[in-house]
Design a protein around this motif. Structure first.
Motif, PDB file in Angstrom:
ATOM      1  N   THR A  66       0.822  -1.210   0.000  1.00 39.49           N
ATOM      2  CA  THR A  66       0.000   0.000   0.000  1.00 39.49           C
ATOM      3  C   THR A  66       0.856   1.260   0.000  1.00 39.49           C
ATOM      4  O   THR A  66       0.444   2.292  -0.539  1.00 39.49           O
ATOM      5  N   ALA A  67       2.077   1.202   0.571  1.00 38.36           N
ATOM      6  CA  ALA A  67       3.012   2.317   0.455  1.00 38.36           C
ATOM      7  C   ALA A  67       3.447   2.474  -0.995  1.00 38.36           C
ATOM      8  O   ALA A  67       3.605   3.594  -1.501  1.00 38.36           O
ATOM      9  N   ASN A  92       0.635   4.259  -2.777  1.00 32.57           N
ATOM     10  CA  ASN A  92       0.663   5.694  -2.503  1.00 32.57           C
ATOM     11  C   ASN A  92       1.758   6.387  -3.306  1.00 32.57           C
ATOM     12  O   ASN A  92       1.555   7.469  -3.870  1.00 32.57           O
ATOM     13  N   GLU A 133       0.909   6.818  -6.920  1.00 33.32           N
ATOM     14  CA  GLU A 133      -0.063   7.902  -7.107  1.00 33.32           C
ATOM     15  C   GLU A 133       0.549   9.288  -6.932  1.00 33.32           C
ATOM     16  O   GLU A 133      -0.138  10.294  -7.133  1.00 33.32           O
ATOM     17  N   ARG A 142       1.948  10.247  -3.980  1.00 31.72           N
ATOM     18  CA  ARG A 142       1.787  10.618  -2.581  1.00 31.72           C
ATOM     19  C   ARG A 142       3.015  10.183  -1.783  1.00 31.72           C
ATOM     20  O   ARG A 142       3.882   9.468  -2.286  1.00 31.72           O
ATOM     21  N   ASN A 186       3.545   6.215   2.585  1.00 38.22           N
ATOM     22  CA  ASN A 186       3.096   5.676   3.863  1.00 38.22           C
ATOM     23  C   ASN A 186       2.183   4.484   3.610  1.00 38.22           C
ATOM     24  O   ASN A 186       1.384   4.503   2.664  1.00 38.22           O
ATOM     25  N   PRO A 187       2.238   3.457   4.442  1.00 36.95           N
ATOM     26  CA  PRO A 187       1.274   2.365   4.313  1.00 36.95           C
ATOM     27  C   PRO A 187      -0.146   2.862   4.581  1.00 36.95           C
ATOM     28  O   PRO A 187      -0.353   3.839   5.310  1.00 36.95           O
ATOM     29  N   ARG A 188      -1.097   2.176   3.987  1.00 39.78           N
ATOM     30  CA  ARG A 188      -2.504   2.502   4.186  1.00 39.78           C
ATOM     31  C   ARG A 188      -3.122   1.553   5.206  1.00 39.78           C
ATOM     32  O   ARG A 188      -2.659   0.432   5.395  1.00 39.78           O
ATOM     33  N   SER A 189      -4.179   2.015   5.807  1.00 44.71           N
ATOM     34  CA  SER A 189      -4.944   1.164   6.714  1.00 44.71           C
ATOM     35  C   SER A 189      -5.676   0.090   5.911  1.00 44.71           C
ATOM     36  O   SER A 189      -6.227   0.368   4.848  1.00 44.71           O
ATOM     37  N   LYS A 190      -5.646  -1.138   6.423  1.00 44.04           N
ATOM     38  CA  LYS A 190      -6.337  -2.258   5.756  1.00 44.04           C
ATOM     39  C   LYS A 190      -7.217  -2.957   6.785  1.00 44.04           C
ATOM     40  O   LYS A 190      -6.731  -3.254   7.881  1.00 44.04           O
ATOM     41  N   PRO A 211      -6.135  -3.686  -1.200  1.00 44.07           N
ATOM     42  CA  PRO A 211      -5.991  -3.191  -2.569  1.00 44.07           C
ATOM     43  C   PRO A 211      -6.905  -3.857  -3.581  1.00 44.07           C
ATOM     44  O   PRO A 211      -7.287  -3.233  -4.574  1.00 44.07           O
ATOM     45  N   CYS A 226       2.565  -1.326  10.027  1.00 42.58           N
ATOM     46  CA  CYS A 226       2.922  -2.280   8.979  1.00 42.58           C
ATOM     47  C   CYS A 226       4.008  -3.204   9.506  1.00 42.58           C
ATOM     48  O   CYS A 226       4.334  -3.175  10.690  1.00 42.58           O
TER      49      CYS A 226
END
Length: 451
Positions: A192-193, A196, A199, A201, A204-208, A212, A408
């Motif tokens: 997920t980082a 980001n 994209e 951005r 940073n890792p995203r909350s899951k 994805p 993470c």
């Protein structure tokens, strides 16, 4: 970089029947371009997948073969593919190849991309067909400039041959593929980082959840797979499930082959395609040739800097996830490092933790503050200025930064080698405690982060 075969000392040559990843490699180490790749049965699996297999059948075949992720986590690939939505109305989906490969002591994906770029493209093409993704990205570590050059050339060759782009192989299926070079951050290995960063951005890792497969790149369903994982797909499709499973050694719960290696002061550092289930001793003695003259094996890591240290007596463990777990650590990337008897473990760990501390994204407090704390304590112990209680504090940090305690897996991977080093070599840490130091309660020593 060397690359040998199943047999010690290169006595057995690579073949399509035994070395699905590496049999096409050239002896001179140059890249295999399209004409040569197709002459070596390249894209035959893709043609089979497009002409003879339904999309769901491709997913089921990969699932039945038992292919697992080769980036370190080992999640079943077919299961991951099965998480992608079945809704045909969702016509924008993405396939991402995780080619960041920032794990210290790991270079397997680099070899595949530099020397067999079309194998990765074919694996992605078949995977895109199975997942109904119309666009793919190879997220490449920025330092891999040769890999970027070779992949971009291979993409252009595939486009010109009608293997990428519109109406591929007359199937009506469209798939575009792009090479995207990152800025060089370890955290981009977390999927997920990576998303980001792709994209634009901060990485940073995203909350899951959401995962994805439901909400990925630009909010669309996305599947992320490692380079070596995707490179296994063509052989599975071409030669079938039973053959693929037969490659692994008896007792292994992981199927197929794996790129494994050994570095450090061994006689023959290198990278080899081997069946899951070979022992660490075979890898160390038969392929790496044992330690160089004048050095003794003190410890080893089985799969990158984020895996725990093992002792020489652990070399008889089988090299697959469950086999390495039996001796208390993880398979990781499968590229081992030998630590010789001249190395001080405190200095080695201080160097490792400095790297992991620097590469933290800073998103969650345990990782952002805990890793610099460990570096400061290790630096003091290394200089003989440790205080009583510092080792207990380090062990406390290992617990506080362990699995499930951070956002993470970066921090758990960073402290796993630290915990194992203290477990097996505590006396080396104790030697750095100043003899006149007063006892300090664990986790009470003041510290200035970043000092």
């Amino acid at each position: 970089m060397t690359l040998t075969s199943f047999g010690p000392a290169n006595r057995i040559k690579r073949s399509a029947e035994t070395h699905p990843l590496t049999w096409r490699l050239r002896d001179d180490g140059e890249a295999v371009w399209l004409d040569e790749y197709q002459a070596k049965n390249g894209y035959a699996a893709a043609r089979k997948a497009f002409a003879d297999m339904a999309q769901d059948d491709i997913v089921q075949t990969v699932k039945d073969a038992g292919l697992k992720g080769r980036g370190g986590a080992g999640f079943p690939t077919g299961v991951k593919w099965g998480l992608m939505p079945k809704d045909e109305s969702i016509n924008i989906r993405y396939l991402l190849c995780n080619a960041d490969e920032m794990e210290p002591n790991t270079w397997k994906d680099r070899m595949l991309m530099e020397q067999l770029p079309h194998l990765l493209i074919e694996g992605m093409l078949i995977s895109a067909r199975a997942l109904k993704t119309y666009r793919g990205y190879i997220f490449l570590r920025g330092e891999y400039t040769t890999a970027a050059k070779h992949l971009n050339r291979a993409v252009e060759e595939a486009k010109a041959a009608g293997l990428l782009g519109k109406n591929i192989l007359g199937s009506g299926f469209d798939f575009e593929l792009f090479v995207h070079t990152g800025a060089g951050r370890y955290i981009c290995g977390e999927e997920t980082a990576l998303i980001n960063s792709l994209e634009g951005r901060r990485a940073n890792p995203r909350s899951k959840p959401p995962f994805p497969a439901a909400v990925g790149v630009w909010g669309k369903p996305t599947c992320v797979n490692n380079v070596e994982t995707l490179c296994n797909v063509p052989a599975i499709i071409a030669d079938g499930v039973d053959w693929y499973k037969s490659l692994a050694r008896e007792g292994s719960e992981d199927m197929g082959t794996k790129l494994m290696g050994f570095s450090g002061k061994v006689k023959n550092p290198g990278l080899w395609e081997l069946p899951f289930g070979v022992t660490g001793r075979e890898l160390f003695e038969d392929y790496a040739g044992g330690m160089r003259d004048g050095f003794k094996l003190k410890a080893w890591q089985p799969g990158g800097a984020g895996t725990g240290f093992l002792l020489p007596e652990h070399l008889d463990a089988q090299m697959y996830a469950g086999g390495i777990a039996k001796v208390g650590t993880r398979m990781g990337t499968g590229l081992a490092m030998a630590v010789d008897d001249s190395v001080n473990m405190v200095s080695l760990l201080r160097n490792m933790e400095e790297f992991f501390s620097r590469e933290s994204c800073g998103f969650c407090t345990p990782c952002r503050d805990g890793l610099p704390w460990s570096v400061k304590l290790l630096r003091a112990i290394e200089n003989g200025e440790g205080q009583a209680g510092d080792i207990e504090t380090l062990l406390g940090l290992v617990g506080f930064l362990g699995p499930g305690k951070t956002f993470c897996a970066h921090a758990p991977g960073a402290v796993e080698p630290l915990g194992s080093a203290i477990k097996y070599f505590r006396h080396e840490f104790e030697a750095g405690i100043a003899p006149t130091s007063a006892a300090v309660p664990p986790l009470a020593r003041p510290i200035v982060v970043g000092a």
